[in-house]
Design an enzyme around this catalytic site. Structure first.
Site, PDB file in Angstrom:
ATOM      1  N   MET A   1     -14.170  35.692  14.657  1.00 14.16           N
ATOM      2  CA  MET A   1     -14.687  36.315  13.439  1.00 14.16           C
ATOM      3  C   MET A   1     -13.596  37.198  12.809  1.00 14.16           C
ATOM      4  SD  MET A   1     -18.721  36.881  13.991  1.00 14.16           S
ATOM      5  CE  MET A   1     -18.648  38.400  14.919  1.00 14.16           C
TER       6      MET A   1
ATOM      7  N   LEU B   1      -8.356  40.304  14.383  1.00 15.13           N
ATOM      8  CA  LEU B   1      -7.790  39.778  15.629  1.00 15.13           C
ATOM      9  C   LEU B   1      -7.069  40.870  16.426  1.00 15.13           C
ATOM     10  CD1 LEU B   1      -6.390  36.356  14.340  1.00 15.13           C
ATOM     11  CD2 LEU B   1      -8.645  36.866  15.310  1.00 15.13           C
ATOM     12  N   HIS B   2      -7.238  40.814  17.755  1.00 15.47           N
ATOM     13  CA  HIS B   2      -6.606  41.774  18.661  1.00 15.47           C
ATOM     14  C   HIS B   2      -6.015  41.019  19.847  1.00 15.47           C
ATOM     15  CE1 HIS B   2     -10.234  41.196  20.992  1.00 15.47           C
ATOM     16  NE2 HIS B   2     -10.993  41.670  20.020  1.00 15.47           N
TER      17      HIS B   2
ATOM     18  N   HIS C   1      -8.005  38.108  21.341  1.00 15.44           N
ATOM     19  CA  HIS C   1      -7.891  36.852  20.593  1.00 15.44           C
ATOM     20  C   HIS C   1      -6.525  36.198  20.848  1.00 15.44           C
ATOM     21  CE1 HIS C   1     -10.786  39.179  17.905  1.00 15.44           C
ATOM     22  NE2 HIS C   1     -11.483  38.109  18.202  1.00 15.44           N
TER      23      HIS C   1
ATOM     24  N   GLN D   1     -25.552  34.687  12.689  1.00 15.33           N
ATOM     25  CA  GLN D   1     -25.711  35.307  14.008  1.00 15.33           C
ATOM     26  C   GLN D   1     -25.961  36.800  13.932  1.00 15.33           C
ATOM     27  OE1 GLN D   1     -21.677  33.930  15.178  1.00 15.33           O
ATOM     28  NE2 GLN D   1     -21.456  35.899  16.165  1.00 15.33           N
TER      29      GLN D   1
HETATM   30  P1  AMP Z   1     -15.102  37.459  18.075  1.00 11.12           P
HETATM   31  O1  AMP Z   1     -14.038  37.414  17.007  1.00 11.12           O
HETATM   32  O2  AMP Z   1     -15.422  38.818  18.544  1.00 11.12           O
HETATM   33  O3  AMP Z   1     -16.302  36.604  17.725  1.00 11.12           O
HETATM   34  O4  AMP Z   1     -14.453  36.753  19.335  1.00 11.12           O
HETATM   35  C1  AMP Z   1     -13.834  35.501  19.249  1.00 11.12           C
HETATM   36  C2  AMP Z   1     -13.496  35.023  20.633  1.00 11.12           C
HETATM   37  O5  AMP Z   1     -12.640  35.992  21.261  1.00 11.12           O
HETATM   38  C3  AMP Z   1     -14.733  34.903  21.535  1.00 11.12           C
HETATM   39  O6  AMP Z   1     -14.596  33.737  22.335  1.00 11.12           O
HETATM   40  C4  AMP Z   1     -14.679  36.164  22.359  1.00 11.12           C
HETATM   41  O7  AMP Z   1     -15.305  36.032  23.620  1.00 11.12           O
HETATM   42  C5  AMP Z   1     -13.185  36.363  22.501  1.00 11.12           C
HETATM   43  N1  AMP Z   1     -12.876  37.765  22.818  1.00 11.12           N
HETATM   44  C6  AMP Z   1     -13.302  38.870  22.172  1.00 11.12           C
HETATM   45  N2  AMP Z   1     -12.853  39.990  22.780  1.00 11.12           N
HETATM   46  C7  AMP Z   1     -12.124  39.579  23.843  1.00 11.12           C
HETATM   47  C8  AMP Z   1     -11.394  40.247  24.877  1.00 11.12           C
HETATM   48  N3  AMP Z   1     -11.341  41.579  24.955  1.00 11.12           N
HETATM   49  N4  AMP Z   1     -10.766  39.499  25.812  1.00 11.12           N
HETATM   50  C9  AMP Z   1     -10.821  38.131  25.768  1.00 11.12           C
HETATM   51  N5  AMP Z   1     -11.474  37.449  24.804  1.00 11.12           N
HETATM   52  C10 AMP Z   1     -12.123  38.150  23.863  1.00 11.12           C
END
Ligand code: AMP
Length: 278
Positions: A27, A30-31, A34, A58
């Protein structure tokens, strides 16, 4: 090769090259978490597609859809640095027709734990992930263990609907003090940030104990110590295949999961542990 930004199916078809394609759905905002998913994809595939889409389906009406961070230019820079080939960034109106009818149901497993707190959330997640799979047609897709129930449900969807996509899980990336990285962490005040570490501390303390009762009790005590700045939603010790609470004599892998509001920010975290090893 320069990074390609695709807005729809036609762009994706044009960008497609021969070889293995990996998709990393996000989403945005990015960190490092990601980045680690992208690196895992990079190792396994000839072409890496990152989708950036804040999926309205969602989020419940009372949740943080409009407040969710959107940092597209910085995200593109991250993707360039990580050697991503294609960023798929569709518009919400192109993803969801006003008269749409059909969606994916996450079933019973989508209604427990995180799904009990966020009714409809996992139906929305699975619907967008299936749409992304159909649009990008990846050979494999990478998801974080940080969202353990989401990862388990995606594996379930792939099995139940015979989707030809290999699912890879990636470990949770954390701050040095243990806080799991999240796009929402930027909303924590300095005070909130100090309280937020209690989530990972509780999981670690719980995981060091042996029986389900002790694990739950120990983790709960750490969360209680955090004080009124932490508003606990749930602490659950579950079977990773079903997300049903485990019994005292359960044997094998289990997930200890927590969700809490710290200030106005809802955080989730989990660890995997083994119960009653032979
Ligand atoms: P999001 O952008 O939060 O929907 O996350 C996108 C993807 O990154 C999802 O598969 C999350 O599980 C993964 N993700 C988010 N935070 C972390 C983290 N701290 N470590 C590893 N993967 C992550």
């Amino acid at each position: 090769m320069d990074l390609i930004v695709a807005r729809g199916r036609e762009d994706l078809v044009k960008a497609r090259r021969t070889g293995t394609v990996a998709l990393v759905p996000t989403m945005g905002a990015l960190h490092e978490g990601h980045r680690s998913l992208i690196r895992q994809a990079r190792v396994r595939a000839d072409q890496v597609v990152v989708s950036i889409f804040v999926n309205p389906l969602q989020f419940a009406p009372n949740e943080d859809f409009s407040r969710y961070p959107r940092t597209f230019d910085a995200d593109l820079e991250v993707c360039r640095e990580e050697g991503v080939d294609v960023v798929f960034h569709p518009a919400a109106e192109d993803m969801y027709a006003a008269d749409r009818q059909v969606s994916v149901s996450a079933g019973e497993m989508g209604r427990v734990v995180e799904g009990a707190s966020r009714p409809g959330h996992f139906d929305g997640v699975l619907t967008i992930v299936l749409k992304l799979f159909n649009l990008v047609q990846p050979d494999l897709a990478v998801f974080g263990q940080k969202d353990a129930q989401q990862l388990a449900l995606i594996r379930r969807m792939v099995a139940d609907l015979d989707l030809p996509v290999e699912i890879l899980g990636a470990p949770t990336v954390r701050e040095p003090d243990g806080l799991a990285l999240s796009s929402r962490n930027r909303y924590l005040s300095d005070g909130d940030r100090q309280v937020a570490v209690a989530l990972s501390q509780a999981l670690r303390a719980g995981a060091a104990r042996l029986t389900p009762a002790e694990i739950r009790q120990t983790a709960r005590a750490v969360l209680d110590e955090a004080g009124p700045g932490l508003d606990l939603d749930y602490l659950a010790l579950v079977d990773p295949a079903t997300f049903a609470e485990v019994s005292e004599d359960y044997e094998g892998l289990a997930v200890l999961a927590v969700a809490a509001k710290v200030g106005s920010t809802r955080l989730i975290d989990n660890v995997t542990l083994t119960l009653n090893p032979a």
